[in-house]
Every structure is written in C-alpha cells, then in structure tokens.
Design an enzyme around this catalytic site. Structure first.
Site, PDB file in Angstrom:
ATOM      1  CB  SER A  12      -0.912   0.015   1.242  1.00  0.00           C
ATOM      2  OG  SER A  12      -0.134   0.085   2.428  1.00  0.00           O
ATOM      3  CB  SER A 130      10.078  11.202   7.476  1.00  0.00           C
ATOM      4  OG  SER A 130       9.111  12.225   7.606  1.00  0.00           O
ATOM      5  CE1 TYR A 143       6.985   8.071  10.708  1.00  0.00           C
ATOM      6  CE2 TYR A 143       7.348  10.400  10.230  1.00  0.00           C
ATOM      7  CZ  TYR A 143       7.180   9.099   9.792  1.00  0.00           C
ATOM      8  OH  TYR A 143       7.221   8.821   8.451  1.00  0.00           O
ATOM      9  CE  LYS A 147      10.137   6.872   8.729  1.00  0.00           C
ATOM     10  NZ  LYS A 147      10.364   5.735   7.814  1.00  0.00           N
ATOM     11  CB  THR A 178      -0.149   7.075   1.917  1.00  0.00           C
ATOM     12  OG1 THR A 178       0.309   7.523   3.208  1.00  0.00           O
ATOM     13  CG2 THR A 178       0.800   7.573   0.839  1.00  0.00           C
TER      14      THR A 178
END
Length: 268
Positions: A12, A130, A143, A147, A178
C-alpha cells in the site's frame, strides 16, 4: 537483464506506488507485506511475506529472491509506521514498537541483503526516511526520532560499505496522500490531559496535511531517478516546496527563531 528491486512495505501507499511504477518500466520487482495473501490478484509484482520486526522472515524473503532472480540490485527500505502523541503520555511499548519498525527493521533488512550485494560487488540501498526526521515536531517527536536515527545511520553505513561497490541513499518524503494516518499509533486525546487542547488540534492538522498531501507517484518517479543515477547523493527530499524549505530554514535560522516558527505553524 532487468534490475531486481526489493521493496519492503509494498502492499500500500508509497511502497505500492514505487513497486507499480518500476514494474511497469520493466524492472523485476519483489515487494513484501506482513499479509501478502490479502493482496492476491491486486498487485502485479511478487509479494513476499515479511515482518521487519522478525529477522527470520527477512532471511527467508531474501533467500526466495536470490533463488528466483539470482541477485538483488536495489533494496528500497520503505516499511514503516506512524506514531503521534505527547511524548509524556505515549506508552513506552509503543515507542519501542516504532523504533523496532522504523529503525531496527531497516537495519535487519540491510544486514540480510549485504552478503549478496558484496558477492555481486554492486548494489544500491535506498532508505525511505522523512522530512520530519530533520526536526523535532510537536506531538510527532518519536516519529521524527526514528527517522532521524535512520538518516544518520545511513550516512555512516554508506561509508562503511562503499569499499564493496555498494551505494546507500536516504530519500525523505514530506506529506503524501496515503493511508499512513489510519495505520499509525495515535496516543489517545485524554479528557484530563494537560495536552488535551493542543494535541487534539495538532492531530487534526496532521491528518489534514496527509489527506491533502502529494501523489505517491512523485516518490516513485524520484526513486526511479535515484536508481538510474550513476553517483547518487546521500540525501534526497521529496514533497511540497514549503516542507523542503523548512529544512533549509532550520539550518540557517537561530534555534529559538525556528522553534517559534514551528509553534506558530501548529498554533501552539
């Protein structure tokens, strides 16, 4: 002979977009998913069962690719998970899980493909990080940290593996349209939390940014260009102009000025 590309998290979002794009352009693509049977018939390239937190599944998937294709030219380390919340209120198990998937997971996959790439005396590893990894963002601190860790580790790894003819690159996306928001861990907005209003408003803004994000095809095209570049750069950024420009601003502005700018953006 077409290049063999291995993409983790390819069922995905960005991973699927990269896989479809490269498949349509004649690359031999192997993707991975934790539940590949869910996607039987809907994805035209091979989808192998793999969980980046379980090294034995990685070893098995890499062995299958070598058995079928005889080589691995490119690894796209794309599998990842989102996580949001006030750091104080984010459960330690969820923090560990984010690092297991976003940081340790890619390292496990790199370790599994390196022996084959050394044998070939060639290979290219592309780590999907990211733009958030370039800065500490409110309520996305964990997060950002996962990254950022992968970005810095790639810099070191790249120098260590250059002697074997192996290239290593980071590609940092901004917000893309997404399903990452639906799959990410959200620390709940607690009624009695001192962060309730600020976190609730920021969470809403983050989800809006993802929904209004760029088309994942931009990432797919960027990855193809990187694969076809003879001497790729260490860092690439893909996303809205303002998101990429924020990295430049962080580099040139005084720390507190940049902090005020970020807080103003998030209305904190």
């Amino acid at each position: 002979m077409p290049k063999v590309v291995f993409i983790t998290g390819a069922s995905s979002g960005i991973g699927k977009a990269i896989g479809l794009h490269l498949h349509e352009r004649g690359y031999t693509v192997f993707g991975s998913s934790r539940n590949p049977l869910k996607y039987t018939g809907s994805i035209p390239f091979s989808l192998l069962k793999l969980d980046v937190t379980k090294p034995e599944t990685i070893t098995e998937a890499v062995a299958q690719i070598i058995d079928k294709a005889g080589k691995i030219d490119v690894l796209v380390n794309n599998a990842g998970v989102g996580i949001t919340g006030p750091i104080e209120e984010t459960p330690t198990d969820e923090i560990r899980n984010a690092f297991e998937i976003n940081f340790y997971g890619p390292l496990h996959v790199i370790k599994a493909v390196l022996p084959q790439m050394r044998k070939q005396q060639s290979g290219h590893i592309i780590n999907v990080t990211s733009i958030a990894g370039y800065m500490g963002l409110p309520y996305r601190g964990i997060y950002s940290a996962t990254k950022a860790a992968l970005e810095i580790t790639t810099e070191a790894y790249r120098m260590e593996t250059k002697q074997f003819g192996i290239k290593m690159t980071n590609i940092a996306p901004g917000d893309f349209a997404t399903n990452i928001a639906s799959g990410r861990y959200h620390a709940p907005v607690l009624e009695n939390s001192p962060y309730k209003n600020a976190y609730g408003a920021t969470l809403e803004m983050m989800n809006t940014h993802v929904d209004a994000g760029n088309d994942p095809i931009d990432m797919a095209e960027a990855v193809q260009k990187i694969i076809e570049t003879k001497h790729p750069k260490i860092h690439y950024k893909v996303g809205a102009v303002l998101q990429k420009f924020s990295i430049v601003l962080k580099r040139v502005l005084p720390d507190k000025t940049y902090e005020r700018m970020v807080m103003k953006h998030y209305k904190l």
